[in-house]
Design an enzyme around this catalytic site. Sequence first.
Site, short mmCIF file in Angstrom:
data_model
loop_
_atom_site.label_atom_id
_atom_site.label_comp_id
_atom_site.label_asym_id
_atom_site.label_seq_id
_atom_site.Cartn_x
_atom_site.Cartn_y
_atom_site.Cartn_z
CB THR A 111 -1.01 0.11 1.23
OG1 THR A 111 -1.82 -1.08 1.11
CG2 THR A 111 -1.48 1.42 1.46
CB THR A 165 0.46 -3.68 6.38
OG1 THR A 165 -0.78 -3.73 5.83
CG2 THR A 165 0.85 -1.96 6.52
CG ASP A 166 -2.49 -7.50 3.58
OD1 ASP A 166 -2.92 -6.59 4.61
OD2 ASP A 166 -2.87 -7.43 2.46
#
Length: 330
Positions: free
Chosen positions: A17, A97-98
């Site tokens: 992101t 971030t996942d």
Amino acid sequence: MNTSSLPRIAVLATGGTIAGQAGDASKTAGYKAGVVGVDKLLDAVPALDSVARIHAEQIASIDSKDMSAALWTALATRIDELLAQGDIDGVVVTHGTDTLEETAYLLHLTVKSAKPVVLTAAMRPSTALSADGPLNLLNAVTVAASKDAAGKGVLVAFNNQIHSARDVTKTSTYAVDAFRSPETGVLGFVQDGRVEFQRTVVRPHTVASEFSVSSQWPMVEIVASYADVSRVAVDALVAAGVRGIVVAGTGNGSMHAALMQALADAVSHGVAVVRASRVGSGHVMRNGAANDDALGSVSAGTLNPYKARVLLMLALASGVEDLQRVFDVY
Ligand code: ASP
């Protein structure tokens, strides 16, 4: 300022992101991750010029939900090559971030250098109002350029906090303070150019780790225990040739009787079974909520199921026989 005396930091971009783009600045959820190139990410942070000399590389452009073991191998190998160079003082990895906590822990256990390696990310795409990526990137480079960050293993700089790769986990689907280190807390803080560590990491990592990145990754999968779970998934994994299974158990790594029987059968087929918890904090004690001696399983301690999977993959790849030892040590 004489910039030639500044530390030289390699920024390796993988997507996420932080490199996300939306058609509308008010959108913080509907966007495409991993499309903005590393040069543009750096251009958005002119203040980097007074913190470090930057060497930038685009390693991948993915949404980190699609992270692969092959990309882990490529990333870890490139980090080791760069850190072996006398003219590179540290590495920053921009990531989604996942799965950031999985990549960070893998690097923590495999990078062969005491120089700083810092991962960062963002919850809002680069095009959003109040995008968090630029400040997170500046802070990550500031940490990587700090002498105090050396020898502490792989770090995560996010939302002004510094976490250890071992303990950090994503805890929010939308908030900009998305990361926590549940049992241990942050290692320190970074704000306005100041890096402040308040504690250190005692478990072995990087140069003290026995593990190296592999190009042959064993098949290790995760199953969960929940009300009325069946044994179908475990049986299918065993039939598919799985080498290890991590259980995201209930509570202190307990599990439904049907799942327990399936896992006992899996162990008898030579599959390594590790008990972790789906709770999100706390630890899983050996011979606590399940009898590991009887089941032939290993307890994951404070590692969440996703990190337990990383350690189990590395341990199986390097032929470790006493699996409980590595879960007790790392
Ligand atoms: N799906 C994105 C990723 O992990 C989420 C993020 O970066 O915040 O790449």
